[in-house]
Design a protein around this motif. Sequence first.
Motif, PDB file in Angstrom:
ATOM      1  N   ALA A 270      -3.015  10.231   0.790  1.00 17.11           N
ATOM      2  CA  ALA A 270      -2.699   9.489   2.668  1.00 17.11           C
ATOM      3  C   ALA A 270      -3.139   7.842   2.628  1.00 17.11           C
ATOM      4  N   ASP A 271      -1.517   7.878   3.055  1.00 20.24           N
ATOM      5  CA  ASP A 271      -1.455   6.478   3.624  1.00 20.24           C
ATOM      6  C   ASP A 271      -1.133   6.713   5.906  1.00 20.24           C
ATOM      7  N   GLU A 272      -2.418   5.892   5.843  1.00 23.96           N
ATOM      8  CA  GLU A 272      -2.805   5.748   6.857  1.00 23.96           C
ATOM      9  C   GLU A 272      -2.836   6.075   7.474  1.00 23.96           C
ATOM     10  N   PRO A 273      -3.321   8.031   7.831  1.00 23.89           N
ATOM     11  CA  PRO A 273      -3.332   8.714   8.695  1.00 23.89           C
ATOM     12  C   PRO A 273      -4.354   8.994   9.505  1.00 23.89           C
TER      13      PRO A 273
ATOM     14  N   LYS B  92       0.999  -1.269  -0.173  1.00 23.49           N
ATOM     15  CA  LYS B  92      -0.477   0.196  -0.133  1.00 23.49           C
ATOM     16  C   LYS B  92       1.246   1.264   0.166  1.00 23.49           C
ATOM     17  N   THR B  93       1.776   0.887   1.288  1.00 25.67           N
ATOM     18  CA  THR B  93       2.837   2.162   1.495  1.00 25.67           C
ATOM     19  C   THR B  93       3.448   2.507   0.112  1.00 25.67           C
ATOM     20  N   THR B  94       3.819   1.383  -0.782  1.00 21.98           N
ATOM     21  CA  THR B  94       5.212   1.696  -2.049  1.00 21.98           C
ATOM     22  C   THR B  94       4.388   1.997  -3.467  1.00 21.98           C
TER      23      THR B  94
HETATM   24 MG   LIG Z   1       2.629   1.138   5.095  1.00 20.53          MG
END
Ligand SMILES: [Mg+2]
Lengths: 406, 228
Positions: free
Chosen positions: B167-170, B46-48
């Motif tokens: 938004a990464d895991e806001p 997800k982050t990538t």
């Molecule tokens: Mg992540």
Amino acid sequence: MIWSIAWRNVWRNKLRSLVMIAAIALGLFAGVFTMAFMQGAVDARIESATKTELAHLQVHAPEFLVNNDIALKIDNADEILGNIAALDSVVAASQRLIAEPFIMAAHGTGGGKLIGVVPEQEKKVTDIWEKIVDGAYLEHDSRMPPVVVGEKLAKRLRLKVGTRINVQMVDRHGNLSVKGYRVSGIYRTTNTSYDESTLFVKFKDLQAQLGMEENSAHEIAILLENGDEASAVKPSIQKVAGNYEVQTWKEISPEMSLLTDSMDQYMYVFILIILLALCFGIINTMLMAVLERVKEIGMLMAVGMNRRRIFFMIILESVLLTVSGGILGMLIGSVVTKFFETRPINLAMFAQGLEEYGFASQIYTSLRGETLITIGILVIITGVLSAVWPARKALKLNPAEATRTE
Amino acid sequence: MKIIEIKNLKKTYEDNSVPVHAVNGVDLSIEEGEFTAIVGPSGSGKTTLLNVVGGLDDATEGTVIIDGMEINTLSSRKLTDFRMFNIGFVFQAYNLIPVFTAKENVEFVMHLQGAKKAHREARSTELLKAVGLGEMMDRRPSKLSGGQQQRVAVARALASKPKFVLADEPTANLDSKSTENLLDIMEQLNKNENITFIFSTHDQRVVNKARRVVTLEDGKVKSDEKRE
Ligand SMILES: [Mg+2]
Ligand SMILES: Nc1ncnc2c1ncn2[C@@H]1O[C@H](COP(=O)(O)OP(=O)(O)OP(=O)(O)O)[C@@H](O)[C@H]1O
């Protein structure tokens, strides 16, 4: 806003920045003070050289200073002297006769330089008469002509005011001439080797002993309002002096200007060494500042701060840190030197050694504005250079650092 | 209108002895006004994916086209400017500038864009009021709660008038009340101002708010479900 972020970043780790600022301040205080101290010593040496010994300009027959031959004289001395004294930029001028006699006293003998002066003229040009520590300046009139000697010579030959000395020299006609003088006064300057070798008598007495022609002199010494103008005024004096040689005090005594120049160079080397040492501290501080902000720098890149701006921000932080310490150090340095500008630092303990080289034992510090400006520029350059490596480290970071967790 | 088009996207990390295919062939497109959650187990990419789509990291293979511009072809300098004008970011750890106040944090992006002071002041005030922080504009992040900081981050992300917000895991660092509050604000902005949000999450309550859910597994899209 970049200035404001940089300035606030400096104060993020207060203790670390304060330690660094204190180190920079201390280093620069030492640098400024040492420079002002050395400058003061050099100024005093130059002042005594010009005020007491050389005056600002001198006129001689060509080659006189090389040969010291009494035949190399200025023929129409009165006229030239009058014309020089009439110049606007000239404060006063004095004519002198110079011989290199052999001196015989009851307790020893010695050589030296005997200067014949017209007291009323000489008093306006040099301040030897103010340096009399015992007796009077060429004023007492006994049957024997007066001589003023330096304290160092007086000690060596055990001379006192009233002691008689015999002065022997070869006169204008090649005959040996011996004449008795009585010590009328003893002077002391800050230059002991000068004191040991320079004697003063009245112009007319030396004229008689040497058998010099009327209206001739070996030297005309000239005092200006400001010694720095010597080379500017020189041409107008040369015009009046005709074929005789006119020289500024720097030309007569090149070691004086060499002293100033080399002192400047030594002092800047000294400052550079201080700054180099501080450089390592600043690099370390800035490196820590970058490495503990990896995520933040990544975020700044992510939201649109380009590498040029990041680089500038880090450099600016370093410069602000360095300049804060620099200003503090220079401020303390200036205040302390200001204090010692009017209250001399007494070096009595080492004074003997110093006075052998012509340096005063009481030193008033002297700090020039341009010295401060130069140091200020060097400080800024140090701040920039120290930050280059940490800033390059920041540039190698990746904006994806911003999203890293762990 | 399609604002993001991802074609056969791959991202492989080579720095370990075994290459990691963090994103392994993703095709996806995002329409303007979507409210999309990216979900999937830890390590699913997800982050990538968000990093590569946001131009924070480069792709190993494939293309990301944003508003007609293929961002892989941009130089690092142009890409930074592109991000500044087109993409808003919200990070899990808030990542505000600690030495700036809430207002200054929001203004900063506009300052980078070269906006005039009067405009910056007006817009940052308006945005902070919109996220409910009108009273706390002059506080530094250390004087704000996590939820408040994240709302400042949302205001900052919108300050540059981006085409969409990543938004990464806001909400990963927020308690449930702050999570709900933040999600409400994001939903309002999405509905009222038509702002496109793409966020990754582990939190089922957050997933429930999304109108499109993309599930990743081993760097691939496992499912893509739209709900109205
Ligand atoms: Mg992540
Ligand atoms: N910078 C990196 N270098 C090497 N491998 C990485 C890097 N970043 C991520 N990975 C690897 O890529 C894979 C995907 O990671 P990613 O962070 O995208 O997953 P994620 O879905 O965001 O997980 P999480 O839910 O835990 O945040 C993981 O196996 C991870 O170990």
